[in-house]
Design an enzyme around this catalytic site. Structure first.
Site, PDB file in Angstrom:
ATOM      1  CG  PHE A 143      -8.415  -3.135   4.665  1.00  0.00           C
ATOM      2  CD1 PHE A 143      -8.397  -3.418   6.013  1.00  0.00           C
ATOM      3  CD2 PHE A 143      -7.330  -2.466   4.107  1.00  0.00           C
ATOM      4  CE1 PHE A 143      -7.320  -3.036   6.793  1.00  0.00           C
ATOM      5  CE2 PHE A 143      -6.258  -2.086   4.885  1.00  0.00           C
ATOM      6  CZ  PHE A 143      -6.248  -2.370   6.231  1.00  0.00           C
ATOM      7  CG  ASP A 144      -8.420   1.139   6.790  1.00  0.00           C
ATOM      8  OD1 ASP A 144      -7.686   0.445   6.060  1.00  0.00           O
ATOM      9  OD2 ASP A 144      -8.088   1.515   7.934  1.00  0.00           O
ATOM     10  CE  LYS A 177      -1.945  -6.447   5.820  1.00  0.00           C
ATOM     11  NZ  LYS A 177      -2.992  -5.915   4.969  1.00  0.00           N
ATOM     12  CG  HIS A 187      -6.694   6.003  12.916  1.00  0.00           C
ATOM     13  ND1 HIS A 187      -7.486   6.395  11.865  1.00  0.00           N
ATOM     14  CD2 HIS A 187      -5.906   5.022  12.453  1.00  0.00           C
ATOM     15  CE1 HIS A 187      -7.205   5.655  10.807  1.00  0.00           C
ATOM     16  NE2 HIS A 187      -6.236   4.817  11.131  1.00  0.00           N
ATOM     17  CE1 TYR A 211      13.780   0.092 -14.371  1.00  0.00           C
ATOM     18  CE2 TYR A 211      12.696  -0.986 -16.232  1.00  0.00           C
ATOM     19  CZ  TYR A 211      12.746   0.031 -15.300  1.00  0.00           C
ATOM     20  OH  TYR A 211      11.759   0.987 -15.285  1.00  0.00           O
ATOM     21  CB  ALA A 251      -4.661  -9.332   2.916  1.00  0.00           C
ATOM     22  CG  ASP A 295      -8.640  -7.133   0.064  1.00  0.00           C
ATOM     23  OD1 ASP A 295      -7.462  -7.528   0.082  1.00  0.00           O
ATOM     24  OD2 ASP A 295      -9.017  -6.088   0.629  1.00  0.00           O
TER      25      ASP A 295
HETATM   26  C1  LIG Z   1      -3.554  -4.741   4.604  1.00  0.00           C
HETATM   27  C2  LIG Z   1      -4.743  -4.891   3.752  1.00  0.00           C
HETATM   28  C3  LIG Z   1      -4.874  -4.179   2.558  1.00  0.00           C
HETATM   29  C4  LIG Z   1      -3.863  -3.146   2.101  1.00  0.00           C
HETATM   30  O1  LIG Z   1      -2.622  -3.694   1.930  1.00  0.00           O
HETATM   31  P1  LIG Z   1      -1.248  -2.857   2.216  1.00  0.00           P
HETATM   32  O2  LIG Z   1      -0.191  -3.836   1.857  1.00  0.00           O
HETATM   33  O3  LIG Z   1      -1.266  -2.473   3.651  1.00  0.00           O
HETATM   34  O4  LIG Z   1      -1.284  -1.680   1.306  1.00  0.00           O
HETATM   35  C5  LIG Z   1      -6.000  -4.416   1.787  1.00  0.00           C
HETATM   36  N1  LIG Z   1      -6.942  -5.269   2.187  1.00  0.00           N
HETATM   37  C6  LIG Z   1      -6.847  -5.978   3.321  1.00  0.00           C
HETATM   38  C7  LIG Z   1      -7.909  -6.938   3.709  1.00  0.00           C
HETATM   39  C8  LIG Z   1      -5.757  -5.799   4.160  1.00  0.00           C
HETATM   40  O5  LIG Z   1      -5.687  -6.466   5.307  1.00  0.00           O
END
Ligand SMILES: *Cc1c(COP(=O)(O)O)cnc(C)c1O
Length: 494
Positions: free
Chosen positions: A119-120, A253, A445, A67, A212, A210
């Site tokens: 990102f959304d 990613k 969507h 843990y 990813a 960000d």
């Molecule tokens: C996928 C993504 C996120 C969010 O990550 P999740 O693991 O899907 O919660 C944030 N920013 C970017 C650029 C992304 O591609």
């Protein structure tokens, strides 16, 4: 060729055209409703859909599920700190959790965040905190056809103006998205990142990545930014993290794992406050909502993702599919990125207006034609209509995204996609638009229901869209699963 061979395989669903037609009706023409065993090639997303390496599976078995203070966390922490240079690393279950933890801690209602493009989920988490997310993409991003290599850049002049303008006091954070997912998967140059970081430093505003797709961004920098030719992707990535004050990371990613993420920070006090929220909502700071084995697989994935051979083969795959797409007479956002191709459905289907969703129409036809699942990024995703279905806002472009899962599909799979694209483009004028029959109030969507519209009877059998090179006009290639189904107007579901 792909720099790996296959040790574990998974069967791919084989369906008939009739089964796919029935599936479309059952899910109300929303591809999010399909079962995985109804999909032949799943290009819905590159998130959490990659293949693990043997070394990652080995790391999985050595995961320590204590843990607190697990060995897995120490290995994960070491790997992330070596890559990013940030001393404070908080694991989270996925990227949006890192967003929520950081924004809830740092932002106050009324604050503004600036980005090359949010990102959304990033935008949603800013707005959930009562703040405003403003995108400042560079001007080059507006031209989908140009070959400019760094269309993911932030507009430095507008950033400087904002940071020195009347609203400067409300700007709490600058977020650089690498690569720019909301902006067609385009990369950010190191020059642009370092200019943005300088401006933030002078203004006393924190800047976070960000990150990813940090490795894919770094690869494109080594290819296209002269000052970085001869650098390794890993060197570029380390330098990018060094320019910022922290990072948000979705390991689904460029961590090449199925779940996970982290928040990396330089500032000890901010990290301490984030950690308090993390304990309450994600988990103890040495696991943050993940299993020990997940942390170990992320550590290994982060080491593999910057290998030049891997990134080269990923770029080769995307360029291969881009060539097949162009040969089919379908234009795409240029230059193609690494994680996805963005097809210009609006241009392919000029007979379908934005509020009849050309990108979605193309997605449904690619599924019917070849079992391919993709996602619309156009007015179904970004637009709004009134109660009578009249458009209020439409998206700037009507796109369809074909995402490329990591290490998952071979060249043959992509060739199948190319054949389906060619067949689809041949009969593009027979693709109907769609109308919404039922929709949820937000993020429509995912759950929206649709129905195809009748094609106008005067429709010319000759397509009036983009002319195709003669070589691309090949006879329809019959797949075994569709051999008995001639193309018929009933395809339109009427
Ligand atoms: C996928 C993504 C996120 C969010 O990550 P999740 O693991 O899907 O919660 C944030 N920013 C970017 C650029 C992304 O591609």
């Amino acid at each position: 060729m792909e720099p790996y061979r296959i040790k574990v395989v998974e069967p791919i669903a084989s369906t008939t055209r009739e089964q796919r037609r029935e599936a479309l009706v059952r899910v109300h023409y929303n591809l999010f409703g399909l079962r995985a065993d109804e999909v032949t090639i799943d290009l819905l997303t590159d998130s959490g859909t990659g293949a693990l390496s043997a070394a990652q599976l080995a790391a999985c078995v050595s995961g320590d599920e204590s843990y607190a203070g697990s060995r897995s966390f120490l290995r994960f922490h070491r790997a992330v700190e070596a890559l990013t240079g940030y001393p404070h690393i908080l694991p989270v279950h996925q990227g949006r959790a890192a967003e929520r933890v950081l924004f809830s801690t740092l932002l106050k209602p009324g604050h503004i965040t600036l980005s090359n493009t949010h990102f959304d989920t990033t935008r949603a988490n800013v707005e959930l905190n009562g703040c405003t997310a403003l995108d400042l993409p560079c001007a080059e991003a507006l031209d989908l056809d140009s070959d400019e290599p760094f269309k993911g850049n932030i507009d430095v002049a507008r950033l400087e103006k904002a940071l020195g303008g009347p609203e400067a006091g409300r700007i709490a954070l600058v977020i650089m998205t690498l690569t720019n997912n909301g902006g067609g998967g385009q990369p950010v140059s190191m020059d642009n990142l370092s200019r943005a970081a300088d401006l933030c430093r002078s203004a006393g505003v924190p800047i976070v990545l960000d990150a990813a797709r940090f490795a894919e961004n770094a690869w494109l920098v080594t290819r296209h930014e002269p000052a970085y030719r001869g650098h390794s992707p890993r060197q570029v990535a380390e330098e990018a993290f060094a320019l910022a004050d922290g990072c948000l990371m979705s390991a689904k990613k460029d961590g090449i794992t199925h779940i996970g993420g982290f928040l990396g920070l330089r500032d000890a006090e901010l990290a301490r406050r984030c950690e308090q929220l993390l304990v309450a909502t994600e988990g103890f700071p040495t696991y943050g909502g993940l299993a020990g084995r997940d942390l170990d697989m992320i550590a290994q994935g982060l080491a593999e993702v910057t290998e030049p051979e891997y990134l080269q083969s990923r770029a080769d795959a995307s360029h291969h599919l881009a060539r097949l797409t162009r040969a089919a007479g379908i234009s795409l956002v240029e230059p193609p990125g690494l994680h996805a191709l963005y097809l210009n459905a609006g241009r392919l289907l000029p007979h379908i207006p934005p509020h009849q969703y050309p990108g979605h129409a193309l997605a449904c036809r690619l599924y019917l034609e070849g079992g391919i699942r993709s996602v619309e990024l156009g007015s179904l995703y970004l637009g709004k209509e009134d109660a009578q279905g009249r458009p209020i806002t439409t998206a700037p472009y009507e796109l369809l995204r074909l995402a490329l899962p990591r290490r998952t599909y071979t060249r043959d799979h992509l060739d199948h996609v190319g054949e389906v694209l060619a067949r689809t483009a041949e009969s593009a004028d027979r693709i109907p638009g769609y109308r919404i029959t039922e929709q949820p109030p937000a993020l429509r969507h995912f759950r929206v229901k649709l129905a195809p519209l009748p094609l106008p009877p005067t429709q010319s059998p000759l397509r009036t869209g983009v002319p195709r090179p003669a070589a691309a006009r090949r006879p329809a290639v019959e797949e075994t699963t569709t051999a008995s189904a001639p193309p018929d107007p009933g395809d339109d579901g009427r």
